[in-house]
Design a protein around this motif. Structure first.
Motif, PDB file in Angstrom:
ATOM      1  N   PHE A  28       0.837  -1.202   0.000  1.00 33.31           N
ATOM      2  CA  PHE A  28       0.000   0.000   0.000  1.00 33.31           C
ATOM      3  C   PHE A  28       0.871   1.251   0.000  1.00 33.31           C
ATOM      4  O   PHE A  28       1.803   1.381   0.793  1.00 33.31           O
ATOM      5  CB  PHE A  28      -0.900  -0.003   1.233  1.00 33.31           C
ATOM      6  CG  PHE A  28      -1.691   1.258   1.405  1.00 33.31           C
ATOM      7  CD1 PHE A  28      -2.724   1.579   0.544  1.00 33.31           C
ATOM      8  CD2 PHE A  28      -1.389   2.130   2.437  1.00 33.31           C
ATOM      9  CE1 PHE A  28      -3.460   2.741   0.709  1.00 33.31           C
ATOM     10  CE2 PHE A  28      -2.117   3.296   2.619  1.00 33.31           C
ATOM     11  CZ  PHE A  28      -3.150   3.603   1.750  1.00 33.31           C
ATOM     12  N   GLN A  29       0.551   2.153  -0.913  1.00 34.83           N
ATOM     13  CA  GLN A  29       1.254   3.428  -0.999  1.00 34.83           C
ATOM     14  C   GLN A  29       0.397   4.517  -0.360  1.00 34.83           C
ATOM     15  O   GLN A  29      -0.756   4.720  -0.758  1.00 34.83           O
ATOM     16  CB  GLN A  29       1.539   3.783  -2.466  1.00 34.83           C
ATOM     17  CG  GLN A  29       2.426   2.796  -3.189  1.00 34.83           C
ATOM     18  CD  GLN A  29       3.812   2.709  -2.588  1.00 34.83           C
ATOM     19  OE1 GLN A  29       4.368   3.727  -2.168  1.00 34.83           O
ATOM     20  NE2 GLN A  29       4.378   1.512  -2.531  1.00 34.83           N
ATOM     21  N   TRP A  31      -1.592   7.794   0.616  1.00 35.36           N
ATOM     22  CA  TRP A  31      -2.166   8.864  -0.186  1.00 35.36           C
ATOM     23  C   TRP A  31      -1.719  10.239   0.298  1.00 35.36           C
ATOM     24  O   TRP A  31      -1.820  11.216  -0.434  1.00 35.36           O
ATOM     25  CB  TRP A  31      -3.693   8.783  -0.143  1.00 35.36           C
ATOM     26  CG  TRP A  31      -4.268   7.629  -0.910  1.00 35.36           C
ATOM     27  CD1 TRP A  31      -3.595   6.541  -1.396  1.00 35.36           C
ATOM     28  CD2 TRP A  31      -5.640   7.437  -1.288  1.00 35.36           C
ATOM     29  NE1 TRP A  31      -4.445   5.683  -2.031  1.00 35.36           N
ATOM     30  CE2 TRP A  31      -5.727   6.210  -1.996  1.00 35.36           C
ATOM     31  CE3 TRP A  31      -6.803   8.166  -1.096  1.00 35.36           C
ATOM     32  CZ2 TRP A  31      -6.904   5.715  -2.506  1.00 35.36           C
ATOM     33  CZ3 TRP A  31      -7.994   7.681  -1.597  1.00 35.36           C
ATOM     34  CH2 TRP A  31      -8.055   6.473  -2.303  1.00 35.36           C
ATOM     35  N   ARG A 139      -0.509   5.485   6.711  1.00 34.15           N
ATOM     36  CA  ARG A 139       0.278   4.389   6.138  1.00 34.15           C
ATOM     37  C   ARG A 139      -0.413   3.039   6.259  1.00 34.15           C
ATOM     38  O   ARG A 139       0.129   2.028   5.831  1.00 34.15           O
ATOM     39  CB  ARG A 139       1.643   4.320   6.828  1.00 34.15           C
ATOM     40  CG  ARG A 139       2.533   5.516   6.530  1.00 34.15           C
ATOM     41  CD  ARG A 139       3.771   5.522   7.406  1.00 34.15           C
ATOM     42  NE  ARG A 139       4.585   6.708   7.182  1.00 34.15           N
ATOM     43  CZ  ARG A 139       5.627   7.070   7.932  1.00 34.15           C
ATOM     44  NH1 ARG A 139       5.963   6.308   8.970  1.00 34.15           N
ATOM     45  NH2 ARG A 139       6.303   8.167   7.662  1.00 34.15           N
ATOM     46  N   HIS A 140      -1.617   3.047   6.847  1.00 37.73           N
ATOM     47  CA  HIS A 140      -2.344   1.786   7.042  1.00 37.73           C
ATOM     48  C   HIS A 140      -3.319   1.568   5.897  1.00 37.73           C
ATOM     49  O   HIS A 140      -4.134   2.439   5.575  1.00 37.73           O
ATOM     50  CB  HIS A 140      -3.093   1.790   8.371  1.00 37.73           C
ATOM     51  CG  HIS A 140      -3.441   0.425   8.858  1.00 37.73           C
ATOM     52  ND1 HIS A 140      -4.399  -0.349   8.232  1.00 37.73           N
ATOM     53  CD2 HIS A 140      -2.970  -0.323   9.893  1.00 37.73           C
ATOM     54  CE1 HIS A 140      -4.504  -1.498   8.860  1.00 37.73           C
ATOM     55  NE2 HIS A 140      -3.645  -1.519   9.873  1.00 37.73           N
ATOM     56  N   GLU A 141      -3.248   0.407   5.294  1.00 35.99           N
ATOM     57  CA  GLU A 141      -4.047   0.116   4.113  1.00 35.99           C
ATOM     58  C   GLU A 141      -5.547   0.157   4.390  1.00 35.99           C
ATOM     59  O   GLU A 141      -6.325   0.629   3.560  1.00 35.99           O
ATOM     60  CB  GLU A 141      -3.671  -1.264   3.564  1.00 35.99           C
ATOM     61  CG  GLU A 141      -4.379  -1.638   2.284  1.00 35.99           C
ATOM     62  CD  GLU A 141      -3.897  -2.970   1.732  1.00 35.99           C
ATOM     63  OE1 GLU A 141      -4.342  -3.335   0.632  1.00 35.99           O
ATOM     64  OE2 GLU A 141      -3.082  -3.629   2.410  1.00 35.99           O
ATOM     65  N   LYS A 145      -7.215   5.495   3.572  1.00 31.93           N
ATOM     66  CA  LYS A 145      -7.874   6.132   2.427  1.00 31.93           C
ATOM     67  C   LYS A 145      -9.367   6.347   2.670  1.00 31.93           C
ATOM     68  O   LYS A 145     -10.123   6.510   1.718  1.00 31.93           O
ATOM     69  CB  LYS A 145      -7.672   5.280   1.174  1.00 31.93           C
ATOM     70  CG  LYS A 145      -7.989   3.805   1.348  1.00 31.93           C
ATOM     71  CD  LYS A 145      -7.579   3.002   0.138  1.00 31.93           C
ATOM     72  CE  LYS A 145      -7.850   1.495   0.359  1.00 31.93           C
ATOM     73  NZ  LYS A 145      -7.406   0.683  -0.781  1.00 31.93           N
TER      74      LYS A 145
END
Length: 393
Positions: A28-29, A31, A139-141, A145
């Motif tokens: 995961f990148q 956002w 930073r957590h998938e 987001k």
């Protein structure tokens, strides 16, 4: 069609499959990139200046002001996001100290009950803790987001600050559930070991953090004692400036300087200790509690599944289909939480090991550097005193 004609098509199909797997397995990148640049006090409210860079939208930068209640509301919103059961949430730091009474109580705890000094605002520490909290979220998938986070970071107007209910009854109910369900035997040996580990490590981490704070507070008291001693040496100088009095005055001045240098070195050590190992111990004493809460949530799902299984066994023929459906739903929920929890636990242990290693390295390096600096200062002071003419007539 010949074999040579079919081969490129076959390779293309494999290439497409491998490409899809590569996209699916790509980590995961984030956002957003988040930084809290400062804080300002307005009456009884502390406003934190948050700068967010939208990494997915041409590096657009947004600045917003948020208070602690906004962070509490964000934490509440994240907990009710769908499909987050089994997630170890980044722990929200404690509320910043704002009132004079709280600041006085904290100063007495750090400097001693007899101290009349009150330490100034330390909002820079609150900024760092809250920044670490936000970085853990972005930073957590599973939660990095969601809409609630986007509104918190990018909307100029703060979110609606609905008052969260934290009454005695809700805390009592949670405590009772913890006693009733916390000791439930797990059917999965791995999760049972993790529950036992979390229970033990949460207590150990909290106690270690408190003991480390006690050590740091002792250093603060040593620094304060050095300042008092240095001041006393300067005030005790003789008004006469000839003969033995002049020599003694010079000795006291140089000795006072060396005490000041040592006090400064203690202050540097205190700040380094808090910023390195102290910060890590405080963070993971709260992270272990978050891990413990996640495992308790899974235990509640396990209890619900066991109860549904027992209900099915005792159900009469007419109620059996309903009992079977309830058991299937409970099993699906338990499996879903367990699948997420296993990944979260693996990541948590990897990250805490890396963070602990990094904090220990920084702690040791800071100790070595501070020791070298204070040695150089004190060696210079000793050399100056030795070179002084202290012969009395």
């Amino acid at each position: 069609m010949s074999d040579s004609d079919e081969k490129p098509e076959h390779q293309k199909e494999n290439g497409e499959i491998n490409g899809e797997e590569e996209i699916r397995l790509k980590p995961f990148q984030p956002w957003y990139s988040v930084q809290i640049k400062g804080a300002s006090k307005n009456g009884e409210v502390v406003m934190f200046q948050i700068t967010t860079v939208k990494l997915e939208q041409c590096k657009e930068e947004v600045e917003v002001d948020r208070q602690y209640e906004d962070f509490e509301w964000l934490q509440h919103c994240l907990n009710i996001v769908p499909n987050v059961k089994g997630v170890i949430f980044p722990p929200l730091p404690d509320r910043p100290i704002v009132s004079a009474a709280e600041a006085e109580a904290k100063s007495r705890k750090q400097l001693g009950t007899a101290s009349k000094n009150i330490k100034g605002d330390e909002f820079h520490k609150d900024c760092r803790k809250l920044e670490k909290y936000l970085q853990g979220i972005v930073r957590h998938e599973a939660i990095g987001k969601c809409e609630a986070l986007s509104n918190f970071l990018t909307k100029k107007e703060p979110p609606v600050r609905a008052k969260l209910k934290k009454g005695i009854l809700s805390n009592l109910s949670r405590a009772v559930d913890g006693v009733r369900k916390g000791g439930h035997k797990d059917i999965d040996e791995m999760f049972q070991k993790e529950r036992d580990l979390a229970n033990d490590m949460q207590k150990i981490a909290k106690e270690t953090s408190l003991n480390f704070d006690t050590m740091v507070n002792s250093l603060c008291r040593i620094s304060m004692a050095c300042n008092h001693l240095s001041t006393a040496l300067c005030l005790g100088m003789s008004a006469e400036d000839n003969g033995a009095s002049a020599i003694i005055n010079k000795l006291q001045v140089e000795f006072a300087k060396s005490i000041d240098h040592y006090g400064y070195a203690v202050d540097v050590c205190t700040a380094n200790d808090e910023n390195t190992l102290g910060f890590h111990l405080d963070l993971y004493s709260r992270y272990w509690l978050s891990c413990k809460e996640m495992l308790f949530e899974r235990t509640c799902a396990l209890v619900q599944f066991d109860n549904a299984s027992k209900t099915l066994e005792k159900a009469k023929p007419l109620k059996k289909p309903m009992a079977e459906a309830a058991k299937e739903d409970a099993e699906k929920e338990l499996n879903a939480i367990s699948e997420v929890a296993k990944k979260e636990i693996t990541k948590f242990h990897q990250q805490r090991t890396l963070d602990f290693q990094k904090s220990l390295i920084l702690y040791a390096e800071a100790k070595v550097k501070a020791a070298r600096d204070v040695y150089a200062l004190l060696a210079k002071d000793v050399s100056t005193i030795k070179q002084m003419d202290v012969e009395f007539d």
